[in-house]
Scaffold this motif. Structure first.
Motif, PDB file in Angstrom:
ATOM      1  N   GLY A   1     -65.178 -98.228 -83.762  1.00  0.00           N
ATOM      2  CA  GLY A   1     -63.791 -98.186 -83.304  1.00  0.00           C
ATOM      3  C   GLY A   1     -63.638 -97.428 -82.005  1.00  0.00           C
ATOM      4  N   LEU A   2     -64.375 -96.335 -81.860  1.00  0.00           N
ATOM      5  CA  LEU A   2     -64.318 -95.548 -80.636  1.00  0.00           C
ATOM      6  C   LEU A   2     -64.866 -96.344 -79.453  1.00  0.00           C
ATOM      7  N   TYR A   3     -65.992 -97.015 -79.659  1.00  0.00           N
ATOM      8  CA  TYR A   3     -66.562 -97.826 -78.578  1.00  0.00           C
ATOM      9  C   TYR A   3     -65.591 -98.928 -78.155  1.00  0.00           C
ATOM     10  N   GLN A   4     -64.941 -99.536 -79.129  1.00  0.00           N
ATOM     11  CA  GLN A   4     -63.975-100.581 -78.801  1.00  0.00           C
ATOM     12  C   GLN A   4     -62.811-100.008 -78.003  1.00  0.00           C
ATOM     13  N   GLN A   5     -62.351 -98.840 -78.390  1.00  0.00           N
ATOM     14  CA  GLN A   5     -61.243 -98.188 -77.679  1.00  0.00           C
ATOM     15  C   GLN A   5     -61.618 -97.874 -76.239  1.00  0.00           C
ATOM     16  N   LEU A   6     -62.889 -97.530 -76.028  1.00  0.00           N
ATOM     17  CA  LEU A   6     -63.350 -97.197 -74.678  1.00  0.00           C
ATOM     18  C   LEU A   6     -63.758 -98.426 -73.876  1.00  0.00           C
ATOM     19  N   GLY A   7     -63.721 -99.601 -74.511  1.00  0.00           N
ATOM     20  CA  GLY A   7     -64.105-100.815 -73.809  1.00  0.00           C
ATOM     21  C   GLY A   7     -65.605-100.990 -73.674  1.00  0.00           C
ATOM     22  N   TRP A   8     -66.366-100.358 -74.559  1.00  0.00           N
ATOM     23  CA  TRP A   8     -67.822-100.431 -74.510  1.00  0.00           C
ATOM     24  C   TRP A   8     -68.333-101.500 -75.483  1.00  0.00           C
ATOM     25  N   PRO A   9     -69.560-101.991 -75.266  1.00  0.00           N
ATOM     26  CA  PRO A   9     -70.142-102.961 -76.212  1.00  0.00           C
ATOM     27  C   PRO A   9     -70.406-102.311 -77.570  1.00  0.00           C
ATOM     28  N   LEU A  10     -70.830-103.134 -78.525  1.00  0.00           N
ATOM     29  CA  LEU A  10     -71.112-102.641 -79.868  1.00  0.00           C
ATOM     30  C   LEU A  10     -72.181-101.548 -79.865  1.00  0.00           C
ATOM     31  N   PRO A  11     -71.973-100.469 -80.630  1.00  0.00           N
ATOM     32  CA  PRO A  11     -73.015 -99.452 -80.759  1.00  0.00           C
ATOM     33  C   PRO A  11     -74.015 -99.743 -81.866  1.00  0.00           C
ATOM     34  N   THR A  12     -73.704-100.714 -82.739  1.00  0.00           N
ATOM     35  CA  THR A  12     -74.579-101.083 -83.858  1.00  0.00           C
ATOM     36  C   THR A  12     -74.486-102.580 -84.081  1.00  0.00           C
ATOM     37  N   ILE A  13     -75.425-103.106 -84.855  1.00  0.00           N
ATOM     38  CA  ILE A  13     -75.267-104.476 -85.322  1.00  0.00           C
ATOM     39  C   ILE A  13     -74.182-104.508 -86.396  1.00  0.00           C
ATOM     40  N   GLN A  14     -73.748-105.710 -86.752  1.00  0.00           N
ATOM     41  CA  GLN A  14     -72.849-105.881 -87.892  1.00  0.00           C
ATOM     42  C   GLN A  14     -73.720-105.947 -89.136  1.00  0.00           C
ATOM     43  N   PHE A  15     -73.764-104.865 -89.901  1.00  0.00           N
ATOM     44  CA  PHE A  15     -74.671-104.780 -91.045  1.00  0.00           C
ATOM     45  C   PHE A  15     -74.260-105.758 -92.141  1.00  0.00           C
ATOM     46  N   ILE A  16     -75.242-106.162 -92.939  1.00  0.00           N
ATOM     47  CA  ILE A  16     -75.025-107.224 -93.927  1.00  0.00           C
ATOM     48  C   ILE A  16     -74.142-106.745 -95.078  1.00  0.00           C
ATOM     49  N   ASP A  17     -73.251-107.602 -95.503  1.00  0.00           N
ATOM     50  CA  ASP A  17     -72.403-107.361 -96.660  1.00  0.00           C
ATOM     51  C   ASP A  17     -73.195-107.671 -97.928  1.00  0.00           C
ATOM     52  N   MET A  18     -72.895-106.959 -99.014  1.00  0.00           N
ATOM     53  CA  MET A  18     -73.692-107.150-100.223  1.00  0.00           C
ATOM     54  C   MET A  18     -73.539-108.558-100.792  1.00  0.00           C
ATOM     55  N   HIS A  19     -72.388-109.196-100.589  1.00  0.00           N
ATOM     56  CA  HIS A  19     -72.211-110.560-101.079  1.00  0.00           C
ATOM     57  C   HIS A  19     -73.081-111.530-100.277  1.00  0.00           C
ATOM     58  N   ASP A  20     -73.167-111.311 -98.955  1.00  0.00           N
ATOM     59  CA  ASP A  20     -74.045-112.142 -98.136  1.00  0.00           C
ATOM     60  C   ASP A  20     -75.503-111.920 -98.513  1.00  0.00           C
ATOM     61  N   LEU A  21     -75.852-110.695 -98.867  1.00  0.00           N
ATOM     62  CA  LEU A  21     -77.216-110.406 -99.291  1.00  0.00           C
ATOM     63  C   LEU A  21     -77.550-111.167-100.573  1.00  0.00           C
ATOM     64  N   GLY A  22     -76.617-111.183-101.515  1.00  0.00           N
ATOM     65  CA  GLY A  22     -76.843-111.924-102.747  1.00  0.00           C
ATOM     66  C   GLY A  22     -77.083-113.398-102.486  1.00  0.00           C
ATOM     67  N   ASP A  23     -76.288-113.983-101.594  1.00  0.00           N
ATOM     68  CA  ASP A  23     -76.471-115.395-101.248  1.00  0.00           C
ATOM     69  C   ASP A  23     -77.835-115.620-100.603  1.00  0.00           C
ATOM     70  N   ALA A  24     -78.237-114.691 -99.731  1.00  0.00           N
ATOM     71  CA  ALA A  24     -79.521-114.835 -99.043  1.00  0.00           C
ATOM     72  C   ALA A  24     -80.687-114.727-100.022  1.00  0.00           C
TER      73      ALA A  24
END
Length: 312
Positions: free
Chosen positions: A178-201
């Motif tokens: 949220g802070l990076y977005q407020q400052l107009g900076w790119p993502l500081p992390t990847i979008q980590f996997i959700d547990m439901h997506d992990l189950g499907d995978a």
């Protein structure tokens, strides 16, 4: 009611950035405190499992940790270490050698550590049908090709073998994003996997009966430099579209001031959310479709005979 917004798809790490961060982490004196804590929590989940492996794979052992905890649960099981890079494999070989205690008269004997790098063949003695457990602590978010990794985990297990894995979930570092977005900076992390997506995978990779779990922690630090130093032991920014090149001291000063201003809680300490995702699944009997002519591999047929199963 407005339609619910779709969940963002998990974003895999950028391979070159992941390789650089992995090489840096291989030089750490020890694994991160957070990884040790997650290993303890993941090992607690073994209490509910009635299967007893005779061989188990420690995937990403040096950074993932947890070997002692698994060994306490299964003291008779033989441990095999599989590391993603040669640098990490060498760290695990060194750790293996340091743990060996032999009498003076056997010092001349050569002993081969059961440590291999991903892509290498297993040493002699590897069980022909695979291992009974694959332990992959804090590994989910460090895979450039998670689907391929899950298939490799599936392939290393015997029928009825089970997987125990963990990693960071999507709410991790939400304050920082949220802070990076407020400052107009790119993502500081990847979008980590959700547990439901992990189950499907996991199901897609051939596992059955996946059990997902998650929990959130709030970690605190006295100041921004302490927080940033800790985060570096977890890894680094491997997101696609991150800042290109190195940041300047002036940029770091701006980051430190922004963290101090926006992440400080009522107790005066900087706060960051960490979401942990846990997965457990079984490798089932292979399903063989019946037709006028059914072809079954010799390995699959042996497994079916041993288990008393029938083609389905």
């Amino acid at each position: 009611m407005s339609p619910q917004a779709p969940r963002p798809e998990p974003v895999a790490p950028q391979p070159a950035a992941l390789a650089r961060q992995t090489a840096r982490l291989a030089q750490l004196p020890q694994a991160a405190w957070l990884h040790e804590e997650v290993a303890r929590r993941l090992s607690d989940k073994l209490e509910a499992i009635r299967l007893t492996p005779t061989d188990w794979v420690d995937w990403g052992a040096f950074l993932g940790t947890g070997a002692d905890l698994v060994a306490q649960r299964y003291p008779q099981a033989r441990r095999w270490v599989l590391e993603p890079t040669e640098a990490l494999a060498e760290r695990s070989r060194q750790a293996w050698a340091a743990q060996q205690t032999r009498p003076w008269w056997s010092a001349w004997r050569k002993s081969t550590p059961l440590v291999v790098r991903q892509g290498q063949p297993w040493p002699g003695g590897w069980p022909a049908d695979g291992a009974g457990l694959l332990w992959a602590n804090m590994a989910l978010h460090a895979q450039a090709n998670l689907d391929g990794t899950l298939k490799a985990w599936h392939g290393a297990l015997a029928v009825d073998g089970f997987l125990m894995c963990s990693g960071l979930g999507p709410d991790t570092a939400r304050e920082l994003r949220g802070l990076y977005q407020q400052l107009g900076w790119p993502l500081p992390t990847i979008q980590f996997i959700d547990m439901h997506d992990l189950g499907d995978a996991l199901v897609k990779a051939g596992f059955s009966d996946p059990v997902m779990d998650m929990e959130r922690l709030t970690l605190t630090w006295p100041d921004a430099p302490a927080m940033l130093a800790e985060l570096r032991t977890w890894g680094g920014n491997v997101a696609w579209g991150r800042f290109a090149g190195l940041r300047t001291p002036r940029w770091r000063d701006r980051l430190v001031h922004a963290l101090e201003d926006h992440l400080r809680g009522p107790d005066g300490r900087l706060r960051l959310t960490v979401e942990l995702v846990y997965g457990h699944a079984i490798k089932p009997l292979p399903k063989v479709p019946l037709s006028s002519e059914t072809k079954v591999s010799l390995g699959d047929m042996k497994r079916l005979i041993k288990s008393g199963g029938k083609p389905t």
